[in-house]
Motif scaffolding. Structure first.
Motif, PDB file in Angstrom:
ATOM      1  N   TYR A 139       0.865  -1.125  -0.163  1.00 23.25           N
ATOM      2  CA  TYR A 139      -0.029   0.229   0.083  1.00 23.25           C
ATOM      3  C   TYR A 139       0.893   1.300   0.007  1.00 23.25           C
ATOM      4  N   ASN A 199     -12.524   3.006  -3.962  1.00 24.85           N
ATOM      5  CA  ASN A 199     -12.614   1.617  -3.301  1.00 24.85           C
ATOM      6  C   ASN A 199     -12.155   0.596  -4.035  1.00 24.85           C
ATOM      7  N   ARG A 228     -18.444  -1.516  -0.706  1.00 23.61           N
ATOM      8  CA  ARG A 228     -18.786  -0.998   0.863  1.00 23.61           C
ATOM      9  C   ARG A 228     -18.060  -1.751   1.865  1.00 23.61           C
ATOM     10  N   VAL A 287     -15.127  -1.664   1.855  1.00 27.61           N
ATOM     11  CA  VAL A 287     -13.789  -0.742   1.999  1.00 27.61           C
ATOM     12  C   VAL A 287     -14.320   0.469   3.203  1.00 27.61           C
ATOM     13  N   SER A 288     -13.840   0.427   4.337  1.00 26.55           N
ATOM     14  CA  SER A 288     -14.255   1.475   5.196  1.00 26.55           C
ATOM     15  C   SER A 288     -13.442   2.706   5.289  1.00 26.55           C
ATOM     16  N   GLU A 289     -12.379   2.686   4.902  1.00 23.51           N
ATOM     17  CA  GLU A 289     -11.315   3.767   4.718  1.00 23.51           C
ATOM     18  C   GLU A 289     -10.205   3.570   3.774  1.00 23.51           C
ATOM     19  N   ARG A 290      -9.601   4.942   3.419  1.00 20.63           N
ATOM     20  CA  ARG A 290      -8.756   4.508   2.258  1.00 20.63           C
ATOM     21  C   ARG A 290      -7.483   4.583   2.878  1.00 20.63           C
ATOM     22  N   THR A 291      -7.263   5.012   4.161  1.00 22.06           N
ATOM     23  CA  THR A 291      -5.851   5.065   4.733  1.00 22.06           C
ATOM     24  C   THR A 291      -5.871   4.329   6.117  1.00 22.06           C
ATOM     25  N   GLY A 292      -4.802   4.015   6.702  1.00 23.92           N
ATOM     26  CA  GLY A 292      -4.706   3.517   7.830  1.00 23.92           C
ATOM     27  C   GLY A 292      -4.171   1.803   7.544  1.00 23.92           C
ATOM     28  N   GLU A 307      -8.258  -1.455   9.529  1.00 25.48           N
ATOM     29  CA  GLU A 307      -9.167  -0.169   9.536  1.00 25.48           C
ATOM     30  C   GLU A 307      -9.645  -0.023   8.376  1.00 25.48           C
ATOM     31  N   MET A 308      -9.016  -0.386   7.246  1.00 25.59           N
ATOM     32  CA  MET A 308      -9.464   0.012   5.767  1.00 25.59           C
ATOM     33  C   MET A 308     -10.479  -1.132   5.175  1.00 25.59           C
TER      34      MET A 308
END
Length: 266
Positions: free
Chosen positions: A12, A22, A110, A112-117, A121-122
């Protein structure tokens, strides 16, 4: 460990600046699942040819998310990945070029919750998704079709239920001039391949010989062995069956003997 899938942080970090949506993240996860299972990336495109001189890498090449067309090799075989973004997800195909087999997996944006971390978390369900990718996308094509076909054996069903363990079909039969007598005994149901006997699966005594007169005692079998009105296939030619008094049945006397038949001096 910061992430649940080894190598995610490094992967990443190398493509973070390219991430636009996403679907990009889901393709990255798919790439990592492929690499984790022994695949190597050899570039972009949909060419179906390799010569062995291609550079192999575990990283995504520049421009990987332009058309989602990425080439891989696994155990010397070429695999082409092609993904198509949808409104709410992405469909990813993996083609095994030498056997022209294709697998498919569909992932939801859906997930994918976040695009960073971190990966957890993602994509909170990353373990489940990676298992789905392996089962639906990878395993379906890495196992050769030829090996699968050779391992599948067709076991023909034996005619006898004693040998196959399968109950032979039983059909109603009709005695001559009588009603349907009930199901045909399984021992009389055979797979008939002899056109002289009949074209179906039922052995038809009516095509073998005439109906014999008399009760079971005159047929050479024990009384009560045949149901009422049933036909009987003789065990020997009719002329050799016993006569009314127990002796051999005489020839038809419609034709008289010639004159002097009993005269030994003629």
């Amino acid at each position: 460990m910061a992430s649940s899938l080894f190598g995610w942080d490094l992967l990443y970090g190398s493509v973070a600046k390219d991430i636009k949506n996403n679907a990009d993240i889901l393709v990255c996860l798919t790439h990592l699942a492929l690499v984790s299972n022994g695949f190597k990336c050899i570039g972009l495109g949909e060419s179906k040819n390799i010569d062995g001189s291609e550079s192999k890498s575990e990283s995504l090449p520049k421009g990987w998310n332009t058309e989602y067309a990425i080439r891989y090799v696994y155990q010397g075989k070429l695999y082409n990945l092609k993904a198509t973004a949808l409104d709410d997800g992405i469909i990813i195909n993996l083609v095994r070029v030498d056997e022209r087999t294709v697998s498919l997996v569909q992932l939801n944006s859906r997930q994918v919750s976040e695009r960073t971390g971190t990966l957890d978390e993602m994509i909170p369900d990353n373990r489940k998704i990676v298992e789905q990718i392996k089962k639906e996308l990878i395993d379906k094509v890495v196992i050769s079709v030829k090996k699968r076909d050779s391992s599948c054996q067709t076991n023909p069903v034996s005619v006898s239920s004693r040998h196959s363990g399968v109950e032979a079909p039983r059909y109603p039969y009709r005695a001559p001039g009588g009603p349907v007598a009930g199901p045909l005994p399984a021992s009389r149901v055979i797979q008939d391949h002899n056109p002289s006997v009949g074209g179906g699966m039922l052995f038809q005594p009516s095509r073998i010989g005439p109906t014999l007169p008399g009760g079971p005692g005159n047929l050479g079998i024990a009384p009560g062995s045949l149901p009422p009105g049933a036909r009987f296939d003789p065990f020997r030619p009719p002329d050799l069956l016993p006569g009314p008094r127990g002796g051999p049945r005489r020839p038809d006397n419609d034709e008289f003997p010639p004159p002097g038949y009993d005269d030994m001096y003629m």
